[in-house]
Each structure stands twice: as C-alpha cells, then as structure tokens.
Motif scaffolding. Structure first.
Motif, PDB file in Angstrom:
ATOM      1  N   VAL A  68     -98.802 -85.982 -68.298  1.00 51.23           N
ATOM      2  CA  VAL A  68     -98.350 -85.494 -69.747  1.00 51.23           C
ATOM      3  C   VAL A  68     -99.403 -84.610 -70.151  1.00 51.23           C
ATOM      4  CG1 VAL A  68     -97.611 -86.720 -71.894  1.00 51.23           C
ATOM      5  CG2 VAL A  68     -97.745 -87.800 -69.673  1.00 51.23           C
ATOM      6  N   ALA A  69     -99.137 -83.521 -70.911  1.00 52.15           N
ATOM      7  CA  ALA A  69     -99.996 -82.627 -71.429  1.00 52.15           C
ATOM      8  C   ALA A  69     -99.447 -82.002 -72.575  1.00 52.15           C
ATOM      9  CB  ALA A  69    -100.718 -81.955 -70.447  1.00 52.15           C
ATOM     10  N   LEU A  70    -100.264 -81.181 -73.376  1.00 49.90           N
ATOM     11  CA  LEU A  70     -99.764 -80.591 -74.407  1.00 49.90           C
ATOM     12  C   LEU A  70     -98.999 -79.410 -73.752  1.00 49.90           C
ATOM     13  CD1 LEU A  70     -99.455 -79.591 -77.264  1.00 49.90           C
ATOM     14  CD2 LEU A  70    -101.745 -78.391 -77.054  1.00 49.90           C
ATOM     15  N   TYR A  71     -99.601 -78.782 -72.556  1.00 49.53           N
ATOM     16  CA  TYR A  71     -99.043 -77.640 -72.116  1.00 49.53           C
ATOM     17  C   TYR A  71     -99.707 -77.628 -70.615  1.00 49.53           C
ATOM     18  CZ  TYR A  71    -103.160 -75.037 -73.508  1.00 49.53           C
ATOM     19  OH  TYR A  71    -104.592 -74.761 -73.894  1.00 49.53           O
ATOM     20  N   LEU A  72     -98.713 -76.866 -69.590  1.00 51.82           N
ATOM     21  CA  LEU A  72     -99.263 -76.301 -68.290  1.00 51.82           C
ATOM     22  C   LEU A  72     -98.974 -74.924 -68.563  1.00 51.82           C
ATOM     23  CD1 LEU A  72     -98.403 -78.321 -65.149  1.00 51.82           C
ATOM     24  CD2 LEU A  72     -98.281 -75.665 -65.261  1.00 51.82           C
ATOM     25  N   GLN A  73    -100.120 -74.147 -68.353  1.00 51.05           N
ATOM     26  CA  GLN A  73     -99.959 -72.801 -68.706  1.00 51.05           C
ATOM     27  C   GLN A  73     -99.565 -72.004 -67.672  1.00 51.05           C
ATOM     28  OE1 GLN A  73    -100.850 -72.003 -71.921  1.00 51.05           O
ATOM     29  NE2 GLN A  73    -100.228 -69.645 -71.387  1.00 51.05           N
ATOM     30  N   ASP A  74     -98.933 -70.922 -67.736  1.00 48.18           N
ATOM     31  CA  ASP A  74     -98.433 -69.694 -67.128  1.00 48.18           C
ATOM     32  C   ASP A  74     -99.922 -68.754 -66.557  1.00 48.18           C
ATOM     33  OD1 ASP A  74     -97.667 -67.712 -65.371  1.00 48.18           O
ATOM     34  OD2 ASP A  74     -96.082 -67.166 -66.656  1.00 48.18           O
ATOM     35  N   ASP A  75    -100.868 -69.183 -65.819  1.00 49.91           N
ATOM     36  CA  ASP A  75    -102.059 -68.661 -65.305  1.00 49.91           C
ATOM     37  C   ASP A  75    -102.501 -68.960 -64.085  1.00 49.91           C
ATOM     38  OD1 ASP A  75    -103.292 -70.948 -66.277  1.00 49.91           O
ATOM     39  OD2 ASP A  75    -104.302 -70.205 -67.720  1.00 49.91           O
ATOM     40  N   ASP A  76    -103.497 -68.885 -63.572  1.00 45.25           N
ATOM     41  CA  ASP A  76    -104.014 -69.236 -62.188  1.00 45.25           C
ATOM     42  C   ASP A  76    -104.283 -70.709 -62.216  1.00 45.25           C
ATOM     43  OD1 ASP A  76    -103.776 -66.674 -61.314  1.00 45.25           O
ATOM     44  OD2 ASP A  76    -106.089 -66.321 -61.587  1.00 45.25           O
ATOM     45  N   ARG A 105     -94.407 -75.692 -77.813  1.00 45.70           N
ATOM     46  CA  ARG A 105     -95.394 -74.989 -76.956  1.00 45.70           C
ATOM     47  C   ARG A 105     -94.821 -74.270 -75.563  1.00 45.70           C
ATOM     48  NH1 ARG A 105     -98.634 -72.466 -75.146  1.00 45.70           N
ATOM     49  NH2 ARG A 105    -101.009 -72.336 -74.963  1.00 45.70           N
ATOM     50  N   ALA A 106     -94.002 -75.065 -75.017  1.00 45.92           N
ATOM     51  CA  ALA A 106     -93.646 -74.337 -73.569  1.00 45.92           C
ATOM     52  C   ALA A 106     -92.700 -73.365 -73.847  1.00 45.92           C
ATOM     53  CB  ALA A 106     -92.835 -75.600 -72.761  1.00 45.92           C
ATOM     54  N   GLN A 107     -91.913 -72.986 -75.053  1.00 48.47           N
ATOM     55  CA  GLN A 107     -91.110 -72.064 -75.150  1.00 48.47           C
ATOM     56  C   GLN A 107     -91.691 -70.769 -75.975  1.00 48.47           C
ATOM     57  OE1 GLN A 107     -87.018 -73.645 -74.740  1.00 48.47           O
ATOM     58  NE2 GLN A 107     -87.888 -75.273 -75.704  1.00 48.47           N
ATOM     59  N   ARG A 108     -92.820 -70.664 -76.110  1.00 46.82           N
ATOM     60  CA  ARG A 108     -93.493 -69.674 -76.791  1.00 46.82           C
ATOM     61  C   ARG A 108     -94.578 -68.995 -76.155  1.00 46.82           C
ATOM     62  NH1 ARG A 108     -98.196 -70.526 -78.870  1.00 46.82           N
ATOM     63  NH2 ARG A 108     -98.841 -72.785 -79.807  1.00 46.82           N
ATOM     64  N   ASN A 119     -94.278 -70.654 -71.265  1.00 46.08           N
ATOM     65  CA  ASN A 119     -94.395 -71.039 -69.992  1.00 46.08           C
ATOM     66  C   ASN A 119     -93.294 -71.569 -69.330  1.00 46.08           C
ATOM     67  OD1 ASN A 119     -97.346 -71.025 -70.269  1.00 46.08           O
ATOM     68  ND2 ASN A 119     -97.373 -72.686 -71.286  1.00 46.08           N
ATOM     69  N   ALA A 120     -92.239 -72.022 -70.137  1.00 45.18           N
ATOM     70  CA  ALA A 120     -90.935 -72.207 -69.603  1.00 45.18           C
ATOM     71  C   ALA A 120     -90.264 -71.489 -68.544  1.00 45.18           C
ATOM     72  CB  ALA A 120     -89.910 -72.778 -70.501  1.00 45.18           C
ATOM     73  N   GLY A 121     -90.565 -70.164 -68.704  1.00 43.71           N
ATOM     74  CA  GLY A 121     -90.285 -69.125 -67.648  1.00 43.71           C
ATOM     75  C   GLY A 121     -90.801 -69.212 -66.254  1.00 43.71           C
ATOM     76  N   MET A 122     -92.028 -69.706 -66.389  1.00 45.84           N
ATOM     77  CA  MET A 122     -92.624 -69.990 -65.069  1.00 45.84           C
ATOM     78  C   MET A 122     -91.977 -71.213 -64.466  1.00 45.84           C
ATOM     79  SD  MET A 122     -96.749 -70.992 -64.215  1.00 45.84           S
ATOM     80  CE  MET A 122     -96.756 -72.463 -65.239  1.00 45.84           C
ATOM     81  N   SER A 167    -105.525 -79.789 -71.460  1.00 48.25           N
ATOM     82  CA  SER A 167    -104.457 -79.503 -70.948  1.00 48.25           C
ATOM     83  C   SER A 167    -104.595 -78.865 -69.616  1.00 48.25           C
ATOM     84  CB  SER A 167    -103.675 -78.711 -71.837  1.00 48.25           C
ATOM     85  OG  SER A 167    -103.198 -79.289 -73.039  1.00 48.25           O
ATOM     86  N   PHE A 168    -103.646 -77.939 -69.057  1.00 47.97           N
ATOM     87  CA  PHE A 168    -103.909 -77.287 -67.667  1.00 47.97           C
ATOM     88  C   PHE A 168    -103.610 -75.862 -67.827  1.00 47.97           C
ATOM     89  CE2 PHE A 168    -102.431 -81.703 -67.535  1.00 47.97           C
ATOM     90  CZ  PHE A 168    -103.401 -82.434 -66.435  1.00 47.97           C
TER      91      PHE A 168
END
Length: 466
Positions: A68-76, A105-108, A119-122, A167-168
């Motif tokens: 559970v986190a605010l976001y899991l980012q599309d990066d390394d 947050r995941a969809q912007r 991030n949802a795209g990833m 977050s991640f």
C-alpha cells in the motif's frame, strides 16, 4: 440519520479540540494492542537498507505480498519493484500479490510534465506483457485528488510488516545517486500482519469504488461517484481489528491506527492524547512545517508546562517541491517558501524557549537529497510510526494510518535513541528566527507570487490543502 444524530458531538469536538488530560489518558489506556517481542521490531537505517529488505522479502515470499502506497512510479525504482513482484509470481503461481495505490495519482503524469496516462500505463503494459497474477488497485479516497488521497502505508509479506512513509520510485529507493529520507521499520508478527491484510480485504478489495488499474478498460472517476460516496462512509467507521493482548516483560504494545476525516479520527485523537500526556520530552518529525492548529496549541501548552520539545523539519532546499533558482519557476515551487514562513512565525513566537534550549528546531539537509520523515517520540516509552505529515491535509482530507508503539519496559529505547542520533548528523539547530533566510533574499518570482498569495489570503487556503 446517524450523521445528524452525531452533529452535536462533532460540533463540540470542533469547538473544544482538546480533551482533559485524564480523558486523554483514558483513551490511551483503553486502546487494544498486539504484544510483540521487542526483538521482533527492527529499525532499518536508510533507503538502501529498506530497498534491500523489500526486494529480499518479495523474493522469499511464500503466501502473500500486499503493498500500500501513494504511488508506484514508472521509473527504474518502480520497475525494479514490479519486476520483483512478477518474478515472485512466476516462481510461485499460488502467491497472492496485490498492490494498492491512489486512484487519481496513478492516472496522471508528474506535476509540471506533459499530460500522460500516468503510472497506470506501466501497470497495463506489464500485465499485457507478463500476464495476470499481480493485481494493482486504484483507491479513490475522494472524487478529486486535491481533496484527499490514499496516504495509507505498509507492506505485508507473509508474516512481516515493512512500514515506511515512503512511496516507490528512484528517489525513495535511492536508485540514481539521490535519496529522499524516510523512516523504515520491520515488524515480524503474524497477527499484526493478518490484521492489516484483513483491513485491505474488507475495505478495499471488497469495496465497489476500488478498481483494478492494470486491466484494458478502467471506469471513469465520474462513473464511480456514488461508489466513492459509499466508500467514504465505510471509511468513517473503519478500524483495524486488534485484540486486547497481555503485555509481557519483553514485549512492546503495538496498535495499528486509522485516520480519516475531520472528526472521529482515531489517529488524530491518539496523537493529541500522546502530546497532552507528555511528561518530559517530545520529538516531532514532519517534512513540511505546516502543523494543524490543535497540534500547535498543544505544543504551546507543553512549553508552558516546561516540557522539552524537539522538532525536526527539512530545510526548504530539502523539500521535495523545492526548485533550485536556475531551473524554470513553477507555482508548486512556492510551497517550500510558504513552509519556511510558517516556521519563521513559529520560531518568532517562541524566541524565549529557543534561546533557553527548551525548544529545539532542527533543519535537516544533506546535499541535494530530500527529507520526508514523520512521527513522534514521547518521553522514553512511546513512539508513533506513520505516514501522516502532521499537516492540515493529513489531519482532515487524506486516508492515513500509523503504528503506535508503547514500551513501558524501555526495550526499544536504545533503538530509538540511535535513530534520533543518526538523524541529527545532517541537521542544524535553529538558533532563532533570524537564522532563516530573509524573504527579501528569495528569488524575484517567488517574492512576487508570495505577495500575491498574502494579499488575497490564498496562502491560508494553500496551507489547509497542501
């Protein structure tokens, strides 16, 4: 009807935000808890150790992985975590893997960057390429991100709870030479892990508003408005299921707490009760100096009582919204300066206590790294681990949680003192409000925008929602 019946109680709480000391202590005494051996609670020293512990636990998981986190980012950094999750699922197809992030947050895209599917795209790309098995959910706490997000934290892997406010992404996981410092704790206890996992199942997985993000068709936020309203009503009554254990000589009492809404917010109530009950010393950690009014008033009471208070906050250049002057200015870059102005007013109001050493304000800075710590230490026997920023947004808008650690036998004292000592290595004590940079020295674009905010009193609104 229930809300109407509670209206007088809610009004009384708003008008009288402080309970009498005896009432506050009674609240704490009545809290249920898990009795966890002190040696099953570990403080991890830095982001690199947290990343290593996370990846190792994922690789060794046998039953469940819940993140559970605010976001899991599309990066390394984010992709490293996703790669580890899919590898664990391939190794053990029976493994339950669920990730919960904020729906909005995941969809912007990132603030100030070009518009994207976020991030949802990833998440969808991974699901299409590697197949099903890792379930990624978006949790809509409110209809719009501005008015509340998922700020709940915690990683549950088998019988282990890894808790951090992080977050991640690259900076939280120290992947690209920079880091954002948080706090990191590992607790080995099956019943605590079960309780936190059950909360997610009951209120998230079974909730109509919480939807998968790594699927081809994702519903619009507007279509979820009725479900989000019901979800918020559910969260108003939600609690972790915690027993009344018996505390042994080598145990620590650990209580998971939920925080949601302006009133009947258990996490807020417990934080205030802990502060009111402080006898000798309080250490308060916050990344953004924007304390809720009830917290500021209680701190003033403690100072008048003679209690010693230590506050650590990030220097404005260690704020994750800070934009170095050579870079193009964006409005979001005003926030570190607003927080510094809040700190200046607080320090000016308490010059006498700062001069005497009763109040100690520390500014943390380590190169171009950033600071994201939150939590409390009260005397030598209580600590709070939380993702709560201790600001008005966390106090009233976001969905928060935390772990209350009560340690009457002082089994964790050495670990907490070591954590506090390590934090002070990159912190400087504020000698007075004059030691802060003068607003006259701020960049011209910052001065112009701050004057505009002050003139229209929009700075007050910003402090309430950011």
């Amino acid at each position: 009807m229930n809300n109407l019946m509670k209206a007088p109680q809610r009004l009384a709480k708003r008008m009288l935000p402080f309970q009498q000391k005896g009432v506050a202590q009674a609240l704490l005494d009545a809290l249920p808890f898990f009795a966890i051996p002190a040696d099953a609670i570990e403080v991890l020293p830095d982001p690199a150790a947290f990343r290593q512990a996370l990846l190792q636990a994922i690789a060794q998981a046998t039953r469940r992985i819940l993140i559970v986190a605010l976001y899991l980012q599309d990066d390394d950094g984010g992709r490293e975590v996703l790669d580890a999750l899919y590898a664990a699922r391939t190794k053990n197809p029976a493994l339950q893997i669920s990730v919960f992030v904020d729906w909005h947050r995941a969809q912007r895209g990132l603030i100030g960057k070009q518009k994207s599917e976020g991030n949802a795209g990833m998440y969808r790309e991974y699901d299409k390429r590697l197949g099903p098995g890792v379930l990624i959910y978006g949790v809509p706490v409110q209809n719009r991100e501005l008015f509340g997000v998922l700020h709940l934290k915690g990683v549950i892997i088998d019988d282990t709870v890894l808790y951090s406010g992080a977050s991640f992404n690259d900076v939280y996981l120290a992947k690209q030479g920079r880091y954002r410092l948080d706090r990191y704790h590992r607790l080995q206890h099956r019943e605590l892990a079960d309780a936190m996992a059950e909360f997610l199942r009951r209120h998230f997985v079974e909730g109509e508003a919480v939807r998968r993000l790594n699927v081809p068709e994702v519903p619009t936020t507007r279509s979820l408005y009725p479900a989000i309203r019901t979800f918020r009503q559910d969260l108003d009554q939600a609690r972790y299921d915690v027993p009344h254990d018996v505390l042994g000589d080598t145990d620590v009492a650990v209580t998971p707490l939920l925080g949601f809404g302006r009133v009947d917010n258990v996490l807020n109530d417990v934080l205030l009760a802990l502060l009111r009950g402080a006898r000798r010393r309080v250490i308060l950690l916050t990344p953004y100096f924007n304390l809720p009014r009830p917290v500021r008033l209680v701190l003033g009471q403690l100072l008048r009582r003679g209690c010693e208070i230590h506050i650590m906050v990030g220097d404005k250049t260690a704020n994750d919204f800070y934009i170095p002057p050579p870079q193009p200015f964006r409005t979001i870059g005003l926030l570190p300066y607003l927080y510094e102005n809040n700190l200046r007013r607080f320090a000016r109001a308490h010059r006498k206590q700062i001069a005497s050493g009763q109040l100690n304000v520390y500014l943390w800075r380590d190169g171009d790294n950033s600071y994201h710590l939150k939590g409390l230490f009260v005397d030598d026997d209580v600590a709070v681990i939380t993702g709560n920023n201790l600001n008005p947004r966390a106090w009233a808008l976001d969905l928060e949680n935390g772990l209350l650690l009560r340690d009457p036998a002082h089994r964790l004292k050495a670990k907490h003192e070591a954590e506090w000592t390590a934090l002070k290595q990159h912190a400087v004590r504020l000698s007075s409000d004059f030691a802060l940079e003068s607003p006259r020295s701020y960049p011209a674009e910052v001065r112009k925008n701050l004057k505009r905010l002050n003139r229209t009193r929009l700075d007050r609104l910003v402090n309430r929602i950011m």
